[in-house]
Structures are given as C-alpha cells and as structure tokens.
Scaffold this motif. Structure first.
Motif, PDB file in Angstrom:
ATOM      1  N   LYS A 156       0.832  -1.200   0.000  1.00  0.00           N
ATOM      2  CA  LYS A 156       0.000   0.000   0.000  1.00  0.00           C
ATOM      3  C   LYS A 156       0.866   1.248   0.000  1.00  0.00           C
ATOM      4  O   LYS A 156       0.575   2.237  -0.646  1.00  0.00           O
TER       5      LYS A 156
ATOM      6  N   ARG B  22       1.143   4.476  -2.585  1.00  0.00           N
ATOM      7  CA  ARG B  22       1.027   5.875  -2.191  1.00  0.00           C
ATOM      8  C   ARG B  22       2.208   6.682  -2.748  1.00  0.00           C
ATOM      9  O   ARG B  22       2.048   7.740  -3.326  1.00  0.00           O
TER      10      ARG B  22
ATOM     11  N   MET C 181       5.579  18.843 -12.758  1.00  0.00           N
ATOM     12  CA  MET C 181       6.847  19.306 -13.309  1.00  0.00           C
ATOM     13  C   MET C 181       6.796  19.452 -14.819  1.00  0.00           C
ATOM     14  O   MET C 181       7.286  20.408 -15.376  1.00  0.00           O
TER      15      MET C 181
ATOM     16  N   LEU D 116       5.230  22.600 -15.832  1.00  0.00           N
ATOM     17  CA  LEU D 116       6.086  23.777 -15.695  1.00  0.00           C
ATOM     18  C   LEU D 116       7.206  23.764 -16.727  1.00  0.00           C
ATOM     19  O   LEU D 116       7.501  24.760 -17.359  1.00  0.00           O
TER      20      LEU D 116
ATOM     21  N   LYS E 142      -1.403  10.262  11.144  1.00  0.00           N
ATOM     22  CA  LYS E 142      -2.475   9.355  11.554  1.00  0.00           C
ATOM     23  C   LYS E 142      -3.075   9.750  12.893  1.00  0.00           C
ATOM     24  O   LYS E 142      -4.228   9.460  13.180  1.00  0.00           O
TER      25      LYS E 142
ATOM     26  N   ILE F 269       8.483  23.443  -5.313  1.00  0.00           N
ATOM     27  CA  ILE F 269       8.756  22.975  -6.678  1.00  0.00           C
ATOM     28  C   ILE F 269       9.076  24.166  -7.577  1.00  0.00           C
ATOM     29  O   ILE F 269      10.039  24.151  -8.338  1.00  0.00           O
ATOM     30  N   VAL F 270       8.274  25.236  -7.434  1.00  0.00           N
ATOM     31  CA  VAL F 270       8.512  26.424  -8.253  1.00  0.00           C
ATOM     32  C   VAL F 270       9.888  27.010  -7.964  1.00  0.00           C
ATOM     33  O   VAL F 270      10.637  27.370  -8.876  1.00  0.00           O
TER      34      VAL F 270
ATOM     35  N   LEU G   3      12.485  25.447  -6.886  1.00  0.00           N
ATOM     36  CA  LEU G   3      13.471  24.525  -7.450  1.00  0.00           C
ATOM     37  C   LEU G   3      13.681  24.828  -8.932  1.00  0.00           C
ATOM     38  O   LEU G   3      14.809  24.924  -9.424  1.00  0.00           O
TER      39      LEU G   3
ATOM     40  N   ARG H 108      -6.280   4.945  -0.337  1.00  0.00           N
ATOM     41  CA  ARG H 108      -4.855   4.836  -0.046  1.00  0.00           C
ATOM     42  C   ARG H 108      -4.316   6.096   0.624  1.00  0.00           C
ATOM     43  O   ARG H 108      -3.484   6.054   1.496  1.00  0.00           O
ATOM     44  N   PHE H 109      -4.813   7.248   0.140  1.00  0.00           N
ATOM     45  CA  PHE H 109      -4.342   8.511   0.707  1.00  0.00           C
ATOM     46  C   PHE H 109      -4.826   8.689   2.137  1.00  0.00           C
ATOM     47  O   PHE H 109      -4.153   9.258   2.965  1.00  0.00           O
TER      48      PHE H 109
ATOM     49  N   LYS I 166      -5.294   6.623   4.448  1.00  0.00           N
ATOM     50  CA  LYS I 166      -4.765   5.726   5.491  1.00  0.00           C
ATOM     51  C   LYS I 166      -3.868   6.452   6.487  1.00  0.00           C
ATOM     52  O   LYS I 166      -3.143   7.340   6.123  1.00  0.00           O
TER      53      LYS I 166
END
Lengths: 390, 347
Positions: A2, A6, A18, A21, B3, B25-26, B28, B344-345, B347
């Motif tokens: 699992k 994820r 990415m 961008l 959790k 991210i930007v 980077l 999944r997210f 959990k």
C-alpha cells in the motif's frame, strides 16, 4: 504494498506538475541569424478588430521585408500574442514572447496594456515601438516609442483643425466622451484646453461610462437643446455608431467629428453606413488614397483578410518599416544582446527620418521622449468611403 | 504523525502541504533556470486569485450567503494600498511600505465589508448578492471618476479634472487611475499571505465560532433556537472574507504598475469569475478553490500555442469540469473508480 502505491501516486502527481512547468521553459534558445520581432494586442474581446488588423499588417510588412532580403541581410521571425485588452494578460503575453526569444516588440496595441508592458520592457531594456498606444505614459521610458499621435496631441490637433476649417470654425460644439477610458478623457481634456485658447464655442460637455454606453439620448438631447451643430466624439467606433443611429432617430443632424478611434465605423455590423455620411475623422491613414504604397498595402491586406485595413494596421505596417530603417542605419545585428539592441535602436530612432509611409503625408521623425513628428490628416466619409478633407 | 491527527486537521495540513510543495517545486525550477518567464509571471496572479477564491468560499461555502461583489473589495484594497505606496514612495523602505500598505488595504476592505453587513446580513434571503453586486459596481465607477491629488495648497479631490498648483502630484487621475505603484508583490509574499489566509479560515471553520456559522448555513431556525446570535456570526464571517479579498487586491495592485478601475479588472464579471473558481472547486471546499483557480487561471495561458482555439477549449474545459464535479453519472463513476485511490491517501 500500500505504501508503494502511495509513493507511486505522489511521484506521478509531482512528475505531472513538473512536466507542466517545464514544458513551457524549453524554448529559450536564441539563434543569432534571424531577428525575432514580437507583437502584442487584443485578438479576442471587445477591441479585437484593432489587434487582428495590427497582427495581419505586421505579417504583411515582415513578409515583404523577408522577400527583399531582410534587415541587414537577416531574415525576420515574427510572433503575435493575444492580450484581450487586459494589462494583466498583456504582461503574460510579453513573458510568453520573451521565452520565445523576442528581441524587439511592436506593441501593445491598446493604451493600458501598453503602459504595463512598458514597465517590463524598461526592466529588460528591450526596444518597444507601439503602433497605437496613445496614452502619454505608454512611452514614458527611453526604450519606448510610438508611431501614432498621443492622446493630448490628437485633442489639440482636432481643435486646431476645427479652428482652421472655414465651414466648421463658427459652429456650436457639443462633446460626448467616455469618462471611464483614459483614451477618451485624455483627448477630451486637451481638446477643451486648446479649444479655449482658440476661442471655439463649446456649448455642451457631456460624458458617459463604459457601463452606460448603450443609450445616449440624454447627451444628444442636451446637445440638441443647446443648438450644437458640431458634435466632437473622441470615442471608439462602437459607441459612435450608436450615437449616430440614435441622433438619426431623434431627427437631429449635426456634423460629427471623430478621432482615430472612429476608424472602423464603416465595418460595424448592422450599422446603416449611410448615417456616417459627412462624418469627419482625424486619422493619419486613408485606405482610399491613391499613392502606390497605400494601394499595394490595401490590396495585400484585402487579399489576406478580406476587409479594408484600418489605421491601426497602417500604423503597425509603418512601425515594422521604422524598425527596419533604424536597424539599417545603426547596423543592428541579431547577435546583439536584447538590452544592447534596445539602447542602439532607441538612439537610432531620434536620428532616422522615415519617408514613404502610410500614416503621414510627408515624413515621420521621432523626438527623444518617444513622440512622433508628423502631420495630421483629416478625412471625411463620402459615399461610404474615406475621402481626404481639405 | 498524520495518523494521530483528527480527520479535519489532517485535511488542513494536507492543504498547507500542497501549497508549500507547490512553492518549493517552483523555487526549485527557478533556481535551476527551468522556469520560463511566462510561468513566473503567472505565479503572483495565480496566488491572488486563489486568495480571492478562498475568501469567497468562506462567504459562499461556509456562511452560505452569495456575494457578487468580491471584486469590489479587491478594488478597495487595491486602490487604498496603492495610494499609500505611491504617496510614500521614496519615504519608506520597500518592505515596511508594503507591509503597511497591506494592512491598510486589508483593514479598509474589512471596514467596508462590515458596513455593508450591518443592514444586509440581518435579512433572510439573497439580499447580500444584490447589495454586494451594486456595491462592487459603485466602488468601481466612483474610483474611475475621481481625481485626487496634492500640491502646495493641500489635498484636492474632485469629480472634474483640475490643475495642480506648483509642487504636487496627481494620485488618482480619473479614468487613468493610479500610475507608478511600486511592484512590491512577489511570489514568496503572496504564498505567505495565502498560507496565512488558509490558517485563519481553516481554524475558523474548526472552531466553535465556525460551527456556529455553519449551523446558520444549514438551518437558520435551529441555530436561532439554540441561542446563536445570527447577525454577529454572519458579520464575523463576511468581514473576514472581505478583508482577505482586500489583501488579494493589494497583491494585485502591487503586481503591475498601472491600476485602473475598469470592468476588466474589477467589474462584476470578475466577481463571477471568482465565483466560478469556487463553484468548480467545490462549494465549501477550501483546498478545491485553490486547485480550481490554479487550473482555470493557468489554462488559457498554457493554451496560448493553440492561438484562436484557446478560448473555445477553455469553455469546453469549464463544462467538462462541471460535469465531472456534479453530474450524477460522473459522481457514480468517481465513487467506483477513484475511491480506491482515495482510500490509499486516507490511510
């Protein structure tokens, strides 16, 4: 397992972000054997007619120059971006063109976006020549020049033309202007100031805003009551066409006098062109002029787009030739850095004399503050076409 | 660690995380030189429209009232802050000047929000929508007509243009608006503001006050019967919403140097555009507003390569998102196919 899923999905999401961008950052390479000229203007939205004419006219000029061997032997690459007549979008368009590798800018077409973009070109030192940005602040920096008259100059020239014309001189003048655009207020203010010193008789000075630009009966009625026989309309052609129609319904028939924003009135859909008979316009360009240059341009333009170019197109066409003349005078090559090219071009602009142009009966020269020196031309609408007025 | 947290605070932290991750991210990309100037230019507008959408979501999604005048609050914030910045340009250092301008813009927008709220929020029904719509238009038209300047004789304000005597400066020049605002906004400040707004709104939602506000939205009579002061909580939410919209306006005005009160920037179409961001992101879903704004603002720009077709495609995407979000079949499909991913997210 699992956990792996994820991690995988997060990684995929990151990769997607990415690629979004990075996809736009790729094209930064500048080849040094072509000039890259960019253009910005509205090709969608309310002012689209100006932007698309400018876009096509630049293309015609660029094609002509490339056919004859380019500038100093270098070909021109040209790209035009839409700004929807919105300063924010215009800056976005500028940044897009910068990524493409633009070295010189012909734009923007409308005033407010032009001012916003001129801040950016000033920061980058890029040469900017606006074909039709008329607000004073469009050319506040050294790197920016314009090909058209500024708003104050248009207002002043209109007042002078009226004062110098035997038929119009004695008339009682009413003004209807758009107080919500800087274009219209700029012309209006200088017209009123100049008219005062020339002794013209302004009886009514009324305004509207962009939100009330559909019903002009109040303004027209007050003009009629004051006995005005000349109405000065420093506004764009859409509103002008409504004013002409509504005046006709009221049975009111004064002489109308417009400036360059009036150009385009003959192409308004569902507008009875016969109402525009006898309208004066102060515009630097007349598509019915019979000199070889105008005929050639108008024919090419018609072939390309199917309609007659307005003066914005003519301004843009001249702007490209101005760039050519200056670049040849100063031996500018595409290998120069953008800011170096900008400084050289700006210095050259004040030295060059552009003759054989569409938008001036004689020549155009520029002063260091970015303003052109040329003679205004008035046309009068007769038989559905522009005819040069005396 | 995630959790141990309650479901709501985990949701909040994921929202902060998304914003911070996007920022990193930007950065980077910026450092490595991969960020195009086009994308870089989009970042600040993206953030202030997100800010506006988040603030509107507080009114529409949490309070359950419709506001069609958020562009008006942006306009107030933009003009007041810009006035201050232009006036003190050269007198104060950049950082301090922008900070004070930000406070002025935010507070003034909050005051106007409060004043509008006093009569309107006492009423039942959609009166707020009508009043805010009118308010936005009035503010825009007044600011487009006013001339404001100072000279040796003092401050002048008028609806007719006038000449200044001697040394002086025109601050608001009628339709020409305010020229020469220093461009103090940048992406870092904008993201900090967005995070701050998120913290305020999400904490408000999770708090006792927030529950009171949502109870008014869900059932006014029930809320009244348990002794909740309806007007007070409505005012609270709406004033905060107006203040955040004002701060978005401050960022807007300090991003480009010219500021004009025209419909393109502050008309009701802009208010509705912000409402579209909120609706398509999910009413009441704060994170959704940010994501929807980012996608919908960036999309027409990213489609520039398609030239004339881009506006057509933009409209089609709007319809597609709407269907994806709200059509019964789409919801069914999403439940079937996406619940496993979501599981999944969670959990």
């Amino acid at each position: 397992m699992k956990k792996l899923h994820r991690v995988l999905s997060v990684a995929t999401a990151c990769a997607l972000a990415m690629s979004m961008l990075a996809g736009c950052g790729a094209a930064k390479t500048t080849s040094s054997n072509t000039f890259k000229i960019g253009g910005i203007g509205p090709t969608s939205g309310a002012a689209a007619i100006y932007g698309s004419d400018v876009r096509d006219a630049i293309q015609i000029a660029v094609d002509e120059i490339n056919e004859k061997g380019g500038i100093n032997g270098y070909q021109i690459e040209y790209k035009f971006e839409d700004d929807e007549h919105n300063a924010e979008k215009s800056v976005n368009a500028y940044n897009t063109l910068k990524d493409w590798g633009m070295q010189m800018l012909v734009g923007c077409v409308t005033s407010a976006p032009c001012i916003a973009v001129s801040e950016k070109t000033h920061d980058d030192g890029m040469f900017q020549l606006t074909p039709s940005g008329t607000a004073v602040n469009c050319v506040q920096y050294d790197n920016a020049f314009r090909l058209c008259f500024s708003d104050p100059n248009q207002g002043k020239a209109s007042a002078q033309y009226i004062a110098g014309n035997a038929e119009l001189k004695g008339s009682t003048i009413a003004i209807i202007y758009d107080s919500s655009t800087e274009y219209s207020t700029g012309i209006h203010d200088s017209f009123v100031a100049e008219a005062g010193s020339l002794g013209l008789n302004i009886a009514v000075d009324s305004s509207f805003t962009v939100d009330s630009a559909t019903d002009f009966s109040v303004q027209l009625q007050s003009a009629k009551d004051a006995g005005a026989d000349l109405i000065f309309l420093p506004i764009y052609y859409q509103e002008a066409s409504l004013i002409l129609t509504q005046a006709n319904t009221m049975g009111y028939d004064p002489t109308f006098f417009g400036v360059d924003g009036m150009d385009g009135i003959l192409e308004v859909e569902n507008f009875d062109v016969s109402l525009a008979e006898g309208v004066y316009l102060l515009t630097p360009f007349s598509a019915t002029a019979e000199d070889e240059l105008t005929v050639n341009f108008v024919n090419k333009f018609k072939e390309k787009t199917g309609h007659v170019p307005n003066q914005f197109g003519a301004d843009a066409y001249d702007a490209v030739y101005a760039i050519k003349a200056v670049a040849e005078l100063k031996n500018v090559t595409p290998s120069m850095a953008v800011s170096e090219m900008g400084a050289t071009m700006a210095a050259g602009m004040t030295e060059v004399t552009l003759d054989n142009v569409l938008t001036s009966p004689t020549t155009i020269t520029w002063t260091a503050d970015g303003e052109p020196n040329k003679d205004p031309r008035a046309v009068i609408i007769q038989g559905g076409v522009y005819v040069l007025a005396e | 660690m995630l959790k141990k947290l309650s479901k709501t605070s985990r949701r909040d932290y994921i929202t902060y995380g998304i914003v911070i991750a996007f920022y990193l991210i930007v950065q980077l990309f910026k450092v490595t030189g991969l960020l195009s100037s086009h994308m870089e230019g989009l970042l600040v507008p993206l953030t202030y429209y997100s800010l506006a959408a988040v603030s509107l979501n507080l009114t529409v999604g949490i309070l359950g009232e419709l506001s069609l005048g958020h562009a008006g609050f942006m306009c107030i914030g933009a003009f007041s802050a810009s006035l201050f910045s232009v006036y003190t340009k050269g007198l104060l250092p950049g950082g301090l000047r922008f900070f004070i301008a930000l406070l002025i813009g935010t507070i003034l927008a909050a005051i106007f929000g409060f004043l509008i709220g006093i009569p309107v929020l006492r009423l039942k029904g959609d009166y707020l929508a009508i009043v805010t719509l009118a308010f936005g238009e009035i503010i825009k038209n007044i600011l487009a007509a006013v001339y404001f300047g100072y000279d040796e004789a003092g401050l002048h304000i008028s609806f007719k243009s006038f000449q200044l005597q001697g040394e002086g400066k025109m601050l608001i020049n009628g339709a020409m608006g305010i020229q020469g605002t220093p461009t103090d906004s940048n992406f870092t400040i904008a993201v900090i503001l967005l995070l701050l707004a998120l913290v305020i709104i999400q904490h408000l939602i999770g708090s006792r006050d927030g529950r009171a506000i949502m109870s008014i939205r869900d059932n006014r009579i029930a809320a009244e019967s348990v002794g909740i002061n309806i007007t007070k909580y409505k005012m609270l939410a709406f004033t905060i919403s107006a203040a955040i919209a004002g701060s978005a306006g401050v960022l807007f005005s300090h991003n480009t140097s010219t500021l004009t009160a025209t419909s393109t920037y502050f008309g009701y179409n802009v208010s509705i555009m912000i409402l579209v961001y909120v609706v398509l992101g999910g009413i009441g879903n704060i994170r959704g507003s940010i994501i929807a704004t980012t996608i919908l603002y960036a999309l027409p720009e990213l489609l520039r390569g398609l030239n004339t077709y881009r506006m057509l495609i933009y409209s089609i995407v709007l319809i597609a998102i709407m269907l994806f979000n709200w059509a019964p079949k789409a919801i069914e499909w999403r439940k079937k196919n996406l619940s496993s991913i979501k599981g999944r997210f969670a959990k």
